[in-house]
Design an enzyme around this catalytic site. Sequence first.
Site, mmCIF file in Angstrom:
data_model
loop_
_atom_site.group_PDB
_atom_site.id
_atom_site.type_symbol
_atom_site.label_atom_id
_atom_site.label_comp_id
_atom_site.label_asym_id
_atom_site.label_seq_id
_atom_site.Cartn_x
_atom_site.Cartn_y
_atom_site.Cartn_z
ATOM 1 N N LYS A 185 -80.784 -34.335 -77.176
ATOM 2 C CA LYS A 185 -81.032 -34.981 -75.742
ATOM 3 C C LYS A 185 -80.596 -33.854 -74.775
ATOM 4 C CE LYS A 185 -82.786 -38.951 -77.086
ATOM 5 N NZ LYS A 185 -82.306 -39.672 -78.050
HETATM 6 C C1 LIG Z 1 -82.538 -41.099 -78.778
HETATM 7 C C2 LIG Z 1 -82.786 -42.541 -78.042
HETATM 8 C C3 LIG Z 1 -81.999 -43.568 -78.141
HETATM 9 C C4 LIG Z 1 -80.999 -43.820 -78.903
HETATM 10 O O1 LIG Z 1 -79.991 -42.885 -78.757
HETATM 11 P P1 LIG Z 1 -78.711 -42.824 -79.791
HETATM 12 O O2 LIG Z 1 -77.588 -42.081 -78.890
HETATM 13 O O3 LIG Z 1 -79.023 -41.799 -80.960
HETATM 14 O O4 LIG Z 1 -78.154 -43.993 -80.058
HETATM 15 C C5 LIG Z 1 -82.507 -44.826 -77.638
HETATM 16 N N1 LIG Z 1 -83.641 -44.927 -76.835
HETATM 17 C C6 LIG Z 1 -84.399 -43.758 -76.778
HETATM 18 C C7 LIG Z 1 -85.752 -43.600 -75.905
HETATM 19 C C8 LIG Z 1 -84.178 -42.554 -77.386
HETATM 20 O O5 LIG Z 1 -84.827 -41.512 -77.341
#
Ligand SMILES: *Cc1c(COP(=O)(O)O)cnc(C)c1O
Length: 399
Positions: A185
């Site tokens: 991210k």
């Molecule tokens: C990565 C992601 C999540 C989940 O994030 P985590 O921190 O891995 O639980 C939820 N929604 C979207 C759109 C994502 O890309």
Amino acid sequence: MPAERRVEFFRHCLGDEEKARVLAALDETILTTGQAVTEAEAALARYLKVADVVCLDSCTAALHLALLAEGVGPGDEVIVPAMTFVATANAVLMAGATPVFADVDPRTACLTVETASPRITPRTRAIIAVHLYGLLCDMDALGALVEERGLVLIEDSAHCLEARRGRVRPARHSRCACLSFYATKNITCGEGGALATNDRDLAGRVRRLSLHGMTTAAAERYGRRYRHWDVEELGWKYNLDNIRASLLLPQIRRLDERCNRRRDIAQRYEAALATMDGVEMPEVPQREWSARHLFTVWVDPGRRDDILFDLQQRGIGVAVNYRAVHLLKYYARRFGYRRGELPVAESIGDRTISLPLYPQLTDEQVEWVIEAVRQTVGGDDGRPAVAVGREAAQCHVAR
Ligand SMILES: *Cc1c(COP(=O)(O)O)cnc(C)c1O
């Protein structure tokens, strides 16, 4: 394309400052939720201009607790876009409620009032808006819709910390925005997340629910004077530790700088790919509206997988974000979804390919990616359409 022209799909920007912060965190007595977490929460709240932020160990946890704290549970329906990461829908099931998939806008791939409204039933309790690829949904319109229908609005902001639509930012028109610090991210600590809200009571409730429902955290319990804790409701175990939180602090300061670099790269891709036959892209109406987490192109569905593998063969890191969630085996089986019910999300899921997008990409690497797409999709001579940048490899984080 020569083998040395490799471009990884993603690289994180962690460097000396983050490493120094982790070493400092390891020297503290309490390794779990404490000072570094509090500092990260304060820095994120300042950045987003919200009343409070609760750090958690994932965005999935933030979505789960947001639903629980809003009283969403068995018998309730929650509208989620079919074009998202599966976590958005899984969190609804974790809360005991039923996800109801909605289609998305064919230009932006995001949930809109037009696509969400037809899915509202008497059982609908909440809508989760996903700022897909980083584009902030039209929160003015969605906020008006939930107000009119008496629903709860929650933002899955895993792709989008940095975007603004005028004065609107994540968590402004909703109960809360859920953030992710997962490995790929915009900011990361490996695994992590947070819930941002303007409602201090909601934040307090989520903080308690993230630690078994206990009334004090470890750092407080082992402080100067021991304090007994109690449990008033059942919670989960979703708190973030100081070790990971320490990685976030230096990255929060650089959010805008890095986002701007991603925006520049995305606009370079768009300029070059706009005139290429066989390549379409989602619309980003204004630069500021998107945090540009992912850059995706949409190709012929019959050729998508071949193009994907061919790009990989040429050393370009690629991914698929995402195939439509309602057609994933578990969801299709459990809820009886069939192809054709949500045609826009399905079509995007069949056509999408994500290209590398991160601040340390050099202008030269961006040109390699464009050239590889041109050769793969068009089968032409591979002549670059735009001048190759001469700037040296420059990570804005430069370390
Ligand atoms: C990565 C992601 C999540 C989940 O994030 P985590 O921190 O891995 O639980 C939820 N929604 C979207 C759109 C994502 O890309």
